[in-house]
Design an enzyme around this catalytic site. Structure first.
Site, PDB file in Angstrom:
ATOM      1  N   ASP A 254       0.871  -1.148   0.000  1.00 50.60           N
ATOM      2  CA  ASP A 254       0.000   0.000   0.000  1.00 50.60           C
ATOM      3  C   ASP A 254       0.925   1.219   0.000  1.00 50.60           C
ATOM      4  O   ASP A 254       2.109   1.109   0.306  1.00 50.60           O
ATOM      5  CB  ASP A 254      -0.940  -0.014   1.220  1.00 50.60           C
ATOM      6  CG  ASP A 254      -2.154   0.888   0.998  1.00 50.60           C
ATOM      7  OD1 ASP A 254      -3.180   0.667   1.653  1.00 50.60           O
ATOM      8  OD2 ASP A 254      -2.076   1.773   0.129  1.00 50.60           O
TER       9      ASP A 254
HETATM   10  C1  GLC Z   1      -4.352   4.293  -0.335  1.00 52.49           C
HETATM   11  C2  GLC Z   1      -5.238   3.093  -0.120  1.00 52.49           C
HETATM   12  C3  GLC Z   1      -5.141   2.094  -1.255  1.00 52.49           C
HETATM   13  C4  GLC Z   1      -4.877   2.837  -2.549  1.00 52.49           C
HETATM   14  C5  GLC Z   1      -3.480   3.406  -2.441  1.00 52.49           C
HETATM   15  C6  GLC Z   1      -3.118   4.286  -3.648  1.00 52.49           C
HETATM   16  O1  GLC Z   1      -3.883   4.798   0.871  1.00 52.49           O
HETATM   17  O2  GLC Z   1      -5.144   2.393   1.111  1.00 52.49           O
HETATM   18  O3  GLC Z   1      -6.378   1.343  -1.290  1.00 52.49           O
HETATM   19  O4  GLC Z   1      -4.978   1.951  -3.648  1.00 52.49           O
HETATM   20  O5  GLC Z   1      -3.283   4.160  -1.249  1.00 52.49           O
HETATM   21  O6  GLC Z   1      -3.926   5.434  -3.646  1.00 52.49           O
END
Ligand code: GLC
Length: 700
Positions: A254
């Protein structure tokens, strides 16, 4: 036809042997020609949503994009600030909890194909969805992005979604692996649970994504699991995902979910994104390169990560180019509308108030800020810059036509104002019928990433508004717009008709109007329990949410959602699987047959009413005398059946041995033991019409 787990395409069909060989051969051929620096360039970002190109080898910049219900607008490239472009609009599909409420895996595949075709049109190789985290608490700010409380329903829907996305040569990314079930302290909380709970509740949808849908990428969650960050968690990523499940795609962090080079190198991370450091300082950038040069890390660890990235790049046509994609086609719009129509749930309809009849309705008062709000851009990373969005008011005005006078009154708003209620009550008093669009929105702390709700209450004085409006006009319909259960106790018994409308995408207002006026017979079923009170919900009853001192222990174990309500004999406001129709269905003549451990369930489903309608027939399995504690009943099969008026159809559903099994921590394996079971069939977890006993002779 052999397939490697995790790498299939061609409409989700396994690859022929030679195609696989050519895939692996291409990977090895490229890898053999890559320098150390080039391999490192594959395993970390060099902008918010891309990795660097390697022109010498014909490897282009590889793009990832949010989100689970539409392709996110361009940002940065090195910040979260929207890029302010005019070519980054996308179709805003109904949110995934609404898709789950359709209980239609085939439609989920069409949904995924829309997203894949749009991601390809926007030049993306990885779509960062679906999110499949279980609804453990009604308060999780991201429940709208997920598939509800039951692992079987989530698994069936997610397999369809992923096959759809990947049929378009775009990688889906099942997230957030694993146990990211709250937003409270999400980047640091350490989640603890026993093995049965993990295996029976929190892993099944991920396992189905990998082993049935062949998902190409998995996103590690922000939280820790049993003390180690999920983005580099040896047990979850190496032991379970890669060795046990055979996953051969890539694990992406993430964004800013990686925290340590040694763990990222050794504990399963293949692509680091979003770390809040200069790109060369990313954990898998220079520190990893220097670690290999110094002999601290064997190059094989990098080669495995590079292979996984190359596999997904080749599978998504990054090296060969792809057919052009398409945005906002009439097909995409039609799919968005059908998902909304099938996902809207008719919760209550007394006195036949619905469907509305234009011939008998001269005036309609539409009340509520949610009737005019647009939701596409909200929710943070799941937000979409939509080409358009039909609001509930626009849908109702458009459908009611010239002969019906529709007026609007705001009724409630964040900045309140008691006169809003008075005006709304007056509008209600003047009208034949009232449509009150209530609920939440994507502002913190309601339905959005990064926060959990403080309670289940409707904000902005809506309870008082609803009570006063129905007092002024008993012919009041409430449509609740939210991504999770809300507290309806203050008015539910006094309102004749109630619908759960979710955030239903850019055609949501049109879909809601078509349901209200009966053009569509609602067929949605709740993918989650609506408690009467928050404290009836397991994590709250046990004071096991949001955890303390940085740790949250899932004390309720297996007993999530209806599993808890059944075990504790608590009456929910609305049970899991609940959803009404404008017709009625009868269930008859349940009979079971068994062969080789598989139980075939047959029953007759009858449309006993006067109009066509679809019913989601559900099958729940009960282990009468389990050796270990088990939920009273668990959903193990379902089928959505469309029947004409008076039509009778025999429904046949197979229960494989796994449907009777439970995870035995002593054996560290799923076991299906002999014993007596009951098979229940009906229209919800609490509307079980037929039951038959079955004695399992097999054993392991
Ligand atoms: C965010 C989310 C994830 C997302 C990623 C990119 O914090 O937790 O679901 O795809 O970062 O934006």
């Amino acid at each position: 036809m052999a397939t490697t787990t995790g790498i299939t395409w061609n409409e989700g069909q396994p690859l022929e042997e030679d195609a696989l060989r050519s895939l692996e051969a291409r990977v090895e051929s490229l890898l053999a020609r890559m320098t150390l620096e080039e391999k490192i360039a594959l395993v970390h970002g060099d902008s918010k949503f891309s990795t660097a190109p390697i022109p010498r080898l014909g490897i282009p910049r590889r793009w990832l994009t949010d989100g689970p219900h539409g392709v996110r607008q361009e940002v940065g490239p090195h910040t979260w600030t929207p890029a302010g472009r005019t070519d980054d609009f996308s179709t805003y599909m109904p949110v995934d909890v609404c898709l789950a409420a359709t209980w239609n895996p085939g439609l989920a595949e069409e949904y995924g194909a829309v997203l894949g075709e749009e991601a390809r049109a926007r030049g993306k190789h990885v779509l960062l969805g679906p999110g499949v985290n279980v609804m453990r608490t009604p308060l999780n700010g991201r429940n709208f992005e997920y598939f509800g409380e039951d692992p079987h329903l989530a698994s069936r829907m997610v397999v369809g979604y992923i096959r759809g996305v990947q049929s378009q040569q775009v990688a889906a990314c099942v997230k957030h692996f694993a146990a990211n079930n709250q937003e409270h302290e999400r980047t640091t909380i350490d989640v603890r649970m026993d093995d049965r709970t993990l295996r029976e509740i929190y892993l099944p949808a991920f396992k189905a994504a990998v082993q049935e849908a062949g998902v190409w990428t998995v996103m590690g969650a922000y939280n820790k699991f049993r003390g180690q960050y999920c983005c580099h968690n040896d047990f979850l990523l190496n032991a379970v995902l890669k060795r046990e499940w055979g996953f051969e795609g890539l694990v992406v962090s993430d964004w800013a979910g990686a925290h340590d080079t040694d763990e990222a190198v050794r504990c399963g991370l293949d692509l680091e994104m979003g770390t809040e450091k200069p790109y060369p300082d990313y954990y898998l950038s220079t520190p990893f390169l220097e670690g290999i040069r110094s002999g601290k890390y064997p190059e094989e660890l990098l080669d495995d990560k590079a292979r996984r990235n190359l596999r997904v790049m080749i599978a998504t046509g990054a090296l060969d180019g792809r057919e052009p994609g398409f945005l906002n086609t009439s097909d995409h719009q039609e799919t968005a509308r059908r998902v909304a129509e099938e996902g809207i749930v008719l919760l209550k309809n007394e006195g036949g108030l619905l469907p509305l009849d234009c011939a008998k309705t001269k005036s309609i008062a539409v009340i509520g800020q949610n009737a005019i709000l647009k939701f596409a851009a909200g929710g943070d990373s799941a937000g979409v810059k939509a080409f358009y969005e039909v609001t509930a008011l626009e849908g109702i005005v458009g459908r009611a036509g010239e002969k019906v006078n529709v007026c609007f009154s705001l009724g409630y708003a964040p900045d309140g104002g008691a006169e809003l209620i008075e005006r709304a009550v007056e509008a209600a008093r003047q009208a034949d019928v009232v449509i009150l669009v209530a609920g939440l929105n994507h502002d913190k702390p309601y339905d959005t990433e990064g926060a959990d709700r403080p309670d289940m209450k409707l904000p902005f004085g809506q309870d008082a508004l609803i009570q006063k409006v129905v007092e002024a006009n008993p012919r009041t319909i409430v449509a609740n717009v939210s991504g999770a259960p809300v507290d309806m106790e203050a008015w539910f018994d006094r309102i004749p008709a109630v619908l759960q409308a979710w955030y239903a995408g850019m055609e949501g207002g049109a879909a809601l109007a078509r349901v209200l006026f009966g053009d569509v017979n609602p067929s949605g079923k709740l993918p989650c329990t609506f408690p009467r009170r928050l404290e009836d919900s397991p994590a709250h009853a046990l004071d096991a949410y949001p955890g303390r001192d940085g740790v949250t222990v899932y004390e309720e174990g297996l007993f999530v959602g209806y599993r808890w309500f059944d075990a504790k004999e608590i009456a929910p406001r609305l049970p899991f699987g609940h959803g009404l129709s404008y017709t009625a269905f009868a269930y008859e003549n349940l009979r079971l047959a068994e062969a080789d451990g598989r139980v075939t369930v047959r029953f007759d489903l009858v449309n006993a009413g006067g109009r066509e309608g679809a019913e989601v027939a559900q099958v729940y399995v009960e282990d009468v005398a389990p050796r270990l504690p088990r939920p009273l009943r668990e959903l193990k099969a379902f089928q959505k059946v469309l029947l004409g008026p008076g039509e009778r159809r025999t429904v046949t559903l197979d229960l494989e041995p796994e449907a009777f099994a439970f995870f035995d921590p002593e054996q560290n394996a799923w076991v299906a033991e002999p014993g007596e079971f009951r098979i229940h069939v009906g229209g919800s977890s609490r509307d079980l019409r037929l039951t038959e006993s079955y004695r399992a002779q097999r054993g392991k």
